[in-house]
Scaffold this motif. Structure first.
Motif, PDB file in Angstrom:
ATOM      1  N   VAL A 182      -6.071  18.401  11.402  1.00  0.00           N
ATOM      2  CA  VAL A 182      -6.987  17.302  11.107  1.00  0.00           C
ATOM      3  C   VAL A 182      -6.152  16.037  10.955  1.00  0.00           C
ATOM      4  CG1 VAL A 182      -8.779  18.699  10.023  1.00  0.00           C
ATOM      5  CG2 VAL A 182      -6.953  17.762   8.631  1.00  0.00           C
ATOM      6  N   GLU A 183      -6.780  14.910  11.246  1.00  0.00           N
ATOM      7  CA  GLU A 183      -6.081  13.637  11.105  1.00  0.00           C
ATOM      8  C   GLU A 183      -6.411  13.038   9.747  1.00  0.00           C
ATOM      9  OE1 GLU A 183      -5.458  10.271  14.228  1.00  0.00           O
ATOM     10  OE2 GLU A 183      -7.288   9.829  13.114  1.00  0.00           O
ATOM     11  N   MET A 184      -5.386  12.715   9.014  1.00  0.00           N
ATOM     12  CA  MET A 184      -5.546  12.078   7.712  1.00  0.00           C
ATOM     13  C   MET A 184      -4.961  10.665   7.820  1.00  0.00           C
ATOM     14  SD  MET A 184      -6.914  14.605   6.127  1.00  0.00           S
ATOM     15  CE  MET A 184      -6.862  14.223   4.392  1.00  0.00           C
ATOM     16  N   SER A 185      -5.589   9.732   7.153  1.00  0.00           N
ATOM     17  CA  SER A 185      -5.124   8.350   7.186  1.00  0.00           C
ATOM     18  C   SER A 185      -4.636   7.932   5.812  1.00  0.00           C
ATOM     19  CB  SER A 185      -6.258   7.413   7.617  1.00  0.00           C
ATOM     20  OG  SER A 185      -6.624   7.664   8.938  1.00  0.00           O
ATOM     21  N   ILE A 186      -3.571   7.171   5.823  1.00  0.00           N
ATOM     22  CA  ILE A 186      -3.041   6.591   4.588  1.00  0.00           C
ATOM     23  C   ILE A 186      -2.860   5.105   4.827  1.00  0.00           C
ATOM     24  CG2 ILE A 186      -1.047   6.420   3.057  1.00  0.00           C
ATOM     25  CD1 ILE A 186      -0.611   9.366   3.370  1.00  0.00           C
ATOM     26  N   LYS A 187      -3.307   4.320   3.887  1.00  0.00           N
ATOM     27  CA  LYS A 187      -3.098   2.884   3.917  1.00  0.00           C
ATOM     28  C   LYS A 187      -2.423   2.498   2.607  1.00  0.00           C
ATOM     29  CE  LYS A 187      -6.998   1.958   6.960  1.00  0.00           C
ATOM     30  NZ  LYS A 187      -6.743   3.121   7.717  1.00  0.00           N
ATOM     31  N   ILE A 188      -1.376   1.721   2.724  1.00  0.00           N
ATOM     32  CA  ILE A 188      -0.646   1.286   1.533  1.00  0.00           C
ATOM     33  C   ILE A 188      -0.763  -0.227   1.418  1.00  0.00           C
ATOM     34  CG2 ILE A 188       1.605   1.061   0.437  1.00  0.00           C
ATOM     35  CD1 ILE A 188       2.338   3.761   1.494  1.00  0.00           C
ATOM     36  N   ILE A 189      -1.214  -0.638   0.269  1.00  0.00           N
ATOM     37  CA  ILE A 189      -1.342  -2.059  -0.050  1.00  0.00           C
ATOM     38  C   ILE A 189      -0.328  -2.359  -1.141  1.00  0.00           C
ATOM     39  CG2 ILE A 189      -2.871  -3.823  -1.002  1.00  0.00           C
ATOM     40  CD1 ILE A 189      -5.205  -2.146   0.124  1.00  0.00           C
ATOM     41  N   TRP A 190       0.389  -3.425  -0.952  1.00  0.00           N
ATOM     42  CA  TRP A 190       1.358  -3.748  -1.991  1.00  0.00           C
ATOM     43  C   TRP A 190       1.061  -5.102  -2.618  1.00  0.00           C
ATOM     44  CZ3 TRP A 190       6.754  -4.369   0.715  1.00  0.00           C
ATOM     45  CH2 TRP A 190       6.711  -5.392   1.642  1.00  0.00           C
ATOM     46  N   PRO A 191       1.450  -5.229  -3.863  1.00  0.00           N
ATOM     47  CA  PRO A 191       1.271  -6.520  -4.541  1.00  0.00           C
ATOM     48  C   PRO A 191       2.439  -7.432  -4.184  1.00  0.00           C
ATOM     49  CG  PRO A 191       2.122  -4.894  -6.082  1.00  0.00           C
ATOM     50  CD  PRO A 191       1.912  -4.196  -4.771  1.00  0.00           C
ATOM     51  N   LYS A 192       2.225  -8.301  -3.201  1.00  0.00           N
ATOM     52  CA  LYS A 192       3.291  -9.200  -2.782  1.00  0.00           C
ATOM     53  C   LYS A 192       3.538 -10.301  -3.798  1.00  0.00           C
ATOM     54  CE  LYS A 192       2.460 -10.899   1.108  1.00  0.00           C
ATOM     55  NZ  LYS A 192       2.291 -11.472   2.428  1.00  0.00           N
ATOM     56  N   SER A 193       2.659 -10.419  -4.780  1.00  0.00           N
ATOM     57  CA  SER A 193       2.778 -11.528  -5.726  1.00  0.00           C
ATOM     58  C   SER A 193       4.145 -11.552  -6.398  1.00  0.00           C
ATOM     59  CB  SER A 193       1.668 -11.457  -6.767  1.00  0.00           C
ATOM     60  OG  SER A 193       1.726 -10.223  -7.462  1.00  0.00           O
ATOM     61  N   ALA A 194       4.686 -10.406  -6.719  1.00  0.00           N
ATOM     62  CA  ALA A 194       5.996 -10.375  -7.366  1.00  0.00           C
ATOM     63  C   ALA A 194       7.065 -10.924  -6.442  1.00  0.00           C
ATOM     64  CB  ALA A 194       6.342  -8.952  -7.791  1.00  0.00           C
ATOM     65  N   LEU A 195       7.019 -10.552  -5.162  1.00  0.00           N
ATOM     66  CA  LEU A 195       7.991 -11.058  -4.195  1.00  0.00           C
ATOM     67  C   LEU A 195       7.811 -12.553  -3.979  1.00  0.00           C
ATOM     68  CD1 LEU A 195       7.854  -8.215  -1.540  1.00  0.00           C
ATOM     69  CD2 LEU A 195       9.648  -8.653  -3.210  1.00  0.00           C
ATOM     70  N   PRO A 206       4.992  -6.022   7.265  1.00  0.00           N
ATOM     71  CA  PRO A 206       5.577  -6.545   6.027  1.00  0.00           C
ATOM     72  C   PRO A 206       4.959  -7.833   5.508  1.00  0.00           C
ATOM     73  CG  PRO A 206       7.239  -6.341   7.755  1.00  0.00           C
ATOM     74  CD  PRO A 206       5.941  -5.930   8.345  1.00  0.00           C
ATOM     75  N   SER A 207       4.385  -8.639   6.385  1.00  0.00           N
ATOM     76  CA  SER A 207       3.836  -9.907   5.917  1.00  0.00           C
ATOM     77  C   SER A 207       2.377  -9.799   5.503  1.00  0.00           C
ATOM     78  CB  SER A 207       3.979 -10.971   7.021  1.00  0.00           C
ATOM     79  OG  SER A 207       3.230 -10.591   8.152  1.00  0.00           O
ATOM     80  N   GLN A 208       1.814  -8.613   5.575  1.00  0.00           N
ATOM     81  CA  GLN A 208       0.418  -8.411   5.206  1.00  0.00           C
ATOM     82  C   GLN A 208       0.323  -7.645   3.893  1.00  0.00           C
ATOM     83  OE1 GLN A 208      -2.040  -9.705   7.182  1.00  0.00           O
ATOM     84  NE2 GLN A 208      -0.348 -10.532   8.376  1.00  0.00           N
ATOM     85  N   ARG A 209      -0.800  -7.823   3.233  1.00  0.00           N
ATOM     86  CA  ARG A 209      -1.031  -7.048   2.013  1.00  0.00           C
ATOM     87  C   ARG A 209      -1.166  -5.561   2.338  1.00  0.00           C
ATOM     88  NH1 ARG A 209      -2.169  -7.000  -3.197  1.00  0.00           N
ATOM     89  NH2 ARG A 209      -4.209  -6.287  -3.816  1.00  0.00           N
ATOM     90  N   LEU A 210      -1.771  -5.245   3.501  1.00  0.00           N
ATOM     91  CA  LEU A 210      -1.816  -3.872   3.989  1.00  0.00           C
ATOM     92  C   LEU A 210      -0.487  -3.645   4.706  1.00  0.00           C
ATOM     93  CD1 LEU A 210      -3.272  -1.187   4.541  1.00  0.00           C
ATOM     94  CD2 LEU A 210      -4.227  -2.250   6.584  1.00  0.00           C
ATOM     95  N   VAL A 211       0.494  -3.213   3.938  1.00  0.00           N
ATOM     96  CA  VAL A 211       1.859  -3.123   4.448  1.00  0.00           C
ATOM     97  C   VAL A 211       2.039  -1.952   5.405  1.00  0.00           C
ATOM     98  CG1 VAL A 211       2.732  -1.786   2.481  1.00  0.00           C
ATOM     99  CG2 VAL A 211       4.297  -3.191   3.796  1.00  0.00           C
ATOM    100  N   LEU A 212       1.260  -0.899   5.223  1.00  0.00           N
ATOM    101  CA  LEU A 212       1.429   0.275   6.054  1.00  0.00           C
ATOM    102  C   LEU A 212       0.090   0.941   6.302  1.00  0.00           C
ATOM    103  CD1 LEU A 212       4.156   2.931   5.848  1.00  0.00           C
ATOM    104  CD2 LEU A 212       1.793   3.675   5.769  1.00  0.00           C
ATOM    105  N   ALA A 213      -0.146   1.300   7.552  1.00  0.00           N
ATOM    106  CA  ALA A 213      -1.304   2.107   7.924  1.00  0.00           C
ATOM    107  C   ALA A 213      -0.758   3.275   8.724  1.00  0.00           C
ATOM    108  CB  ALA A 213      -2.297   1.298   8.750  1.00  0.00           C
TER     109      ALA A 213
END
Length: 167
Positions: free
Chosen positions: A57-70, A133-140
């Motif tokens: 089965v295909e599973m999806s992961i999306k990672i959002i990071w808080p860029k505010s600290a950077l 890297p420049s998006q809030r959704l850093v990884l899909a």
């Protein structure tokens, strides 16, 4: 229309309980002759793809990071670098700071992707990730998980989430 999309999703969902479908894109309409031609002309590639997804089965992961600290760190570094400078050098220092910040974002995004692959890689058959890297959704990412490994995969995801609650 909305009802057609929902019906399509129900059909695909019910098939997913029994097998691993490779559906056509929603809204694709083909006649029997076109479908046969498509299947015959792409037979080796389709068989290879079917073998890859068989039992998975295909599973999806999306990672959002808080860029505010950077962003805060970069702004602070920039403010420090401008203290007591002339207007002519401010532009160059600003650009240098932006480039350094972008390089840092790229490195941190790549580190996240490598970390996630290390945590989940043993439970999956195939991985497709895009890192922004420049998006809030850093990884899909799309993870092809054998059905027999779903429990181990979910445990690995839960462990990764608890390890990095900042993401």
């Amino acid at each position: 229309d909305k009802q057609s999309v929902l019906t399509h999703q129900k059909v695909v969902g019910s098939l997913l309980d029994q097998t691993t479908p490779l559906p056509f894109r929603f809204g694709t309409v083909v006649g029997e002759a076109q479908l046969k031609n498509y299947l015959e002309s792409r037979r080796p590639a389709l068989l290879e793809k079917l073998a890859l997804v068989d039992g998975c089965v295909e599973m999806s992961i999306k990672i959002i990071w808080p860029k505010s600290a950077l962003e805060t760190r970069a702004k602070s570094d920039f403010a420090d670098s401008l203290a007591g400078t002339q207007v002519g050098t401010e532009f160059l220092r600003k650009k240098t700071t932006e480039l350094a910040g972008n390089e840092q974002l790229v490195q941190e995004a790549d580190d996240i992707a490598a970390w996630l692959e290390q945590r989940l890689g043993s439970t999956v058959r195939d991985i497709r990730m895009s890192v922004n890297p420049s998006q809030r959704l850093v990884l899909a990412g799309d993870w092809l998980v054998p059905r027999v490994a779903l429990e181990a995969y979910q445990s690995a995801v839960d462990a990764a989430r608890s390890e990095r609650p900042d993401l």
